[in-house]
Design an enzyme around this catalytic site. Structure first.
Site, short mmCIF file in Angstrom:
data_model
loop_
_atom_site.label_atom_id
_atom_site.label_comp_id
_atom_site.label_asym_id
_atom_site.label_seq_id
_atom_site.Cartn_x
_atom_site.Cartn_y
_atom_site.Cartn_z
N GLY A 19 20.56 14.33 -31.23
CA GLY A 19 20.15 14.79 -29.91
C GLY A 19 20.68 13.89 -28.81
N ALA A 20 20.84 12.61 -29.15
CA ALA A 20 21.34 11.68 -28.13
C ALA A 20 22.80 11.98 -27.79
CB ALA A 20 21.18 10.25 -28.63
N GLY B 118 0.83 -1.21 0.00
CA GLY B 118 0.00 0.00 0.00
C GLY B 118 0.85 1.25 0.00
N GLY B 119 0.30 2.29 0.63
CA GLY B 119 1.01 3.57 0.68
C GLY B 119 2.38 3.45 1.32
C1 HXC Z 1 -2.22 -4.48 12.25
C2 HXC Z 1 -1.30 -6.35 11.27
C3 HXC Z 1 -1.23 -5.68 10.02
C4 HXC Z 1 -1.72 -4.33 9.96
C5 HXC Z 1 -0.43 -7.65 9.76
N1 HXC Z 1 -0.78 -7.56 11.05
N2 HXC Z 1 -0.69 -6.51 9.11
N3 HXC Z 1 -1.77 -5.75 12.36
N4 HXC Z 1 -2.19 -3.78 11.11
N5 HXC Z 1 -1.68 -3.62 8.83
C6 HXC Z 1 -0.64 -8.58 12.08
C7 HXC Z 1 -1.59 -9.76 11.88
O1 HXC Z 1 -2.84 -9.48 12.43
C8 HXC Z 1 -0.84 -10.84 12.65
O2 HXC Z 1 -1.06 -10.64 14.02
C9 HXC Z 1 0.61 -10.52 12.39
O3 HXC Z 1 0.63 -9.15 11.98
C10 HXC Z 1 1.20 -11.36 11.28
O4 HXC Z 1 0.33 -11.27 10.15
P1 HXC Z 1 -0.12 -12.58 9.34
O5 HXC Z 1 -1.21 -12.16 8.46
O6 HXC Z 1 -0.35 -13.70 10.29
O7 HXC Z 1 1.22 -12.90 8.53
P2 HXC Z 1 1.38 -13.38 7.04
O8 HXC Z 1 0.47 -14.53 6.75
O9 HXC Z 1 2.84 -13.57 6.86
O10 HXC Z 1 0.88 -12.16 6.14
C11 HXC Z 1 1.55 -10.94 6.16
C12 HXC Z 1 0.76 -9.88 5.38
C13 HXC Z 1 -0.70 -9.82 5.89
C14 HXC Z 1 0.80 -10.21 3.87
C15 HXC Z 1 1.49 -8.54 5.58
O11 HXC Z 1 -0.69 -9.73 7.32
C16 HXC Z 1 -1.48 -8.68 5.35
O12 HXC Z 1 -1.98 -8.73 4.23
N6 HXC Z 1 -1.62 -7.63 6.17
C17 HXC Z 1 -2.40 -6.46 5.80
C18 HXC Z 1 -1.69 -5.68 4.73
C19 HXC Z 1 -2.39 -4.39 4.43
O13 HXC Z 1 -3.37 -4.40 3.68
N7 HXC Z 1 -1.96 -3.34 5.08
C20 HXC Z 1 -2.52 -2.04 4.93
C21 HXC Z 1 -1.87 -1.47 3.67
S1 HXC Z 1 -2.51 0.10 3.36
P3 HXC Z 1 -1.04 -11.87 15.08
O14 HXC Z 1 -1.43 -11.22 16.35
O15 HXC Z 1 -2.02 -12.84 14.53
O16 HXC Z 1 0.35 -12.38 15.07
C22 HXC Z 1 -1.43 1.05 4.10
C23 HXC Z 1 -1.81 2.46 4.05
C24 HXC Z 1 -0.63 3.31 4.23
O17 HXC Z 1 -0.46 0.66 4.60
C25 HXC Z 1 -1.01 4.67 3.78
C26 HXC Z 1 0.16 5.54 3.83
C27 HXC Z 1 -0.17 6.79 3.11
#
Ligand code: HXC
Length: 517
Positions: free
Chosen positions: A407-408, A172-173
């Site tokens: 030009g290059a 994401g971001g």
């Molecule tokens: C809170 C999170 C988290 C998040 C993961 N965890 N991402 N907690 N906020 N964004 C936690 C899970 O709940 C889990 O907690 C632990 O981290 C490990 O995650 P798993 O899913 O078990 O691990 P894995 O299977 O390896 O998958 C990893 C992953 C997946 C691919 C990163 O967790 C995932 O898709 N997370 C969400 C990604 C996402 O969409 N993020 C937001 C992006 S948008 P426990 O307690 O079970 O161990 C963004 C906006 C930013 O970032 C904007 C900036 C401008």
């Protein structure tokens, strides 16, 4: 009064919590996958016993979604400073074992503390990303955290070198913080870098794609150009960061770490004459040429898998750090296109920001013809190269090896774009265009009417080549500083760089130029 044992015990207990991170089970899981923990990564990079933490006791304040039960010292990130090969480097390393390395307000605060330390003390910063992105439970506070980080990335840009290592998810971001830094190193194993992943792409566009296609290291290093170096694992990524740092100054007010030899050696490298290629239809091995120019053949190629028609990277010539840009006729005949212009322009701007002299090796037949190039904006992208070279005030040495057309030729740092020294090999061809194209345009009518058009064409091409396909005309007009034998290139370059190191070029004051983005 001696230190109270209770206070010391409390200190030790809290200190243990700092290092406990996600706990033994999660550490074992990582090790079983061949991954290092956030701290192990830093310990591998730093000289032993030199790392000092910043903000080790930072904790989040979130109370939503049961977060008050999940509080960890350090808040899922390790930040600090230490020495790498004798020079101070600041770093942060996200800890996936704590709340998935997700970024909340205090996690970001700890990152920013490191960034501010790096700015005030003029140290490079290495950031290791391994995170699920914005911490969902913290909502807008997490977004604000990212905003703070992006803002600091931009303030630091051009002040200290910023290196990102993508060693886990970076979604994401969140991907925009590394994208704002100077170099991205990404591990092949376990790392993903994307704005929207396969699931979102499928739901929005209906198209099925794999994670590797969307956010894998090899895709980014060869197709999108987001990644500069691909590493096979964590250790390799950190080794690349160290090697890169060895060429860079700590900040923009320092010179790069030159290690000049006491005197310039004037040694002929006759092997270089064998690499000079005069037949325009045969590719010239620019990779081999640049490796012959640098000390011990040690050339750190940047962006090696992307826009291969342009080779860029760092090396030293008799100890002087140089950023090289070279046309590579083994790929797309060495033409400049959209991607190679972007690649070159960004590299030039990095070198200029950090006082690194630039050497340009030219073998360019022109800008790439094609509808995709025109519609894709080759004018805008090619202009970046012109803009970057013209605005660079570091020492600039250009070596015309062979084709230097149109030009290059100008865009590859001709004298008119501010090259301080232009050296040409006798094989250099400096003209508006190649002989075939020029004859087609100049003698269209004559060729149509000729009795034997093939023979007539060959004769005219030969005449044009005799007249223009050499560096002598350009040298006679003063566009070439000197014509040298290829075997003299290394010693001539070394001498030129030594003499230019004191160069100071002032420009009219302005807020900033408006590079065609
Ligand atoms: C809170 C999170 C988290 C998040 C993961 N965890 N991402 N907690 N906020 N964004 C936690 C899970 O709940 C889990 O907690 C632990 O981290 C490990 O995650 P798993 O899913 O078990 O691990 P894995 O299977 O390896 O998958 C990893 C992953 C997946 C691919 C990163 O967790 C995932 O898709 N997370 C969400 C990604 C996402 O969409 N993020 C937001 C992006 S948008 P426990 O307690 O079970 O161990 C963004 C906006 C930013 O970032 C904007 C900036 C401008």
């Amino acid at each position: 009064m001696p230190l109270d044992a209770k206070i010391l015990d409390e200190y030790k207990k809290r200190r243990k919590e700092v290092f406990a991170a996600g706990g033994e089970a999660k550490i074992k899981k990582r090790h079983d996958k061949g991954l290092m923990t956030a701290r192990e990564r830093l310990m591998y990079m730093y000289q032993p016993d030199t790392f000092q933490e910043v903000g080790a006791y930072i904790k989040h304040h979130c109370t939503s979604f049961g977060m008050e039960e999940q509080v960890f010292a350090g808040d899922g990130i390790v930040t600090g400073t230490g020495f790498v090969d004798g020079r101070q480097v600041t770093s942060f390393s996200q800890d996936f074992m704590v709340l998935g390395g997700s970024l909340g307000k205090m996690h970001a605060r700890r990152m920013v503390l490191g960034m501010e330390y790096a700015m005030k003390n003029g140290t490079p910063i290495v950031g290791i990303s391994d995170s699920g992105g914005a911490r969902i439970q913290e909502g807008v506070d997490a977004l604000s955290g990212y905003g703070e980080v992006f803002y600091r990335n931009v303030i630091l840009s051009g002040v200290i070198p910023q290196i990102s290592i993508i060693a886990g998810p970076c979604a994401g971001g969140a991907a925009y913080s590394p994208a704002l830094t100077d170099f991205i190193i990404m591990t092949e194993q376990n790392a993903q870098l994307f704005i929207t992943g396969p699931q979102v792409i499928k739901s929005v566009t209906g198209r099925e794609v794999t994670m590797e296609e969307v956010g894998g290291a090899n895709m980014h290093a060869s197709v999108s150009g987001n990644v500069h170096f691909v590493a096979k694992d964590d250790r390799h990524a950190l080794d690349i960061a160290r090697e890169l740092l060895s060429f860079l100054p700590s900040n923009n007010s320092e010179d790069p770490p030159h290690q000049p030899t006491p005197a310039v050696t004037v040694v002929e490298d006759t092997g270089m004459n064998n690499l000079a290629q005069s037949d325009p239809s045969v590719a010239m091995d620019m990779g081999a040429i640049v490796r012959r120019l640098v000390d011990n053949g040690h050339f750190l190629e940047v962006h090696a898998g992307f826009a291969k028609n342009m080779i860029v990277g760092f090396g030293r010539v008799e100890g002087i750090v140089v950023g090289f840009l070279c046309n590579n006729s083994m790929e797309k005949a060495g033409c400049l296109d959209i991607d190679s212009s972007d690649k070159g322009a960004r590299f030039i701007r990095f070198c200029n920001a950090f006082n690194i002299p630039i050497c340009t090796l030219v073998d360019v037949p022109g800008f790439m013809p094609g509808i995709e190039q025109e519609r894709g904006g080759i004018i805008r992208h090619g202009a970046k190269l012109l803009f970057a070279y013209s605005s660079a005030t570091v020492p600039k040495v250009t070596i015309l090896c062979r084709k230097s057309y149109g030009g290059a030729y100008l865009a590859m740092c001709s004298q008119d774009l501010g090259a301080d020294i232009v050296l040409a090999w006798p094989t250099a061809e400096v003209a508006v265009m190649g002989a075939d194209g020029a004859v087609n345009i100049l003698y269209r009518k004559e060729l149509k009417e000729a009795e034997d058009p093939v023979a007539e064409r060959a004769k005219l091409v030969a005449e044009y080549r005799d007249e223009f396909a050499s560096p002598y005309l350009a040298a006679a007009r003063g566009y070439v500083t000197d014509i040298i034998e290829p075997s003299q290139t290394r010693s001539q370059l070394s001498m030129s760089l030594r003499k230019l190191l004191g160069k100071r070029e002032l420009r009219p004051p302005k807020k900033h130029g408006n590079i065609p983005l």
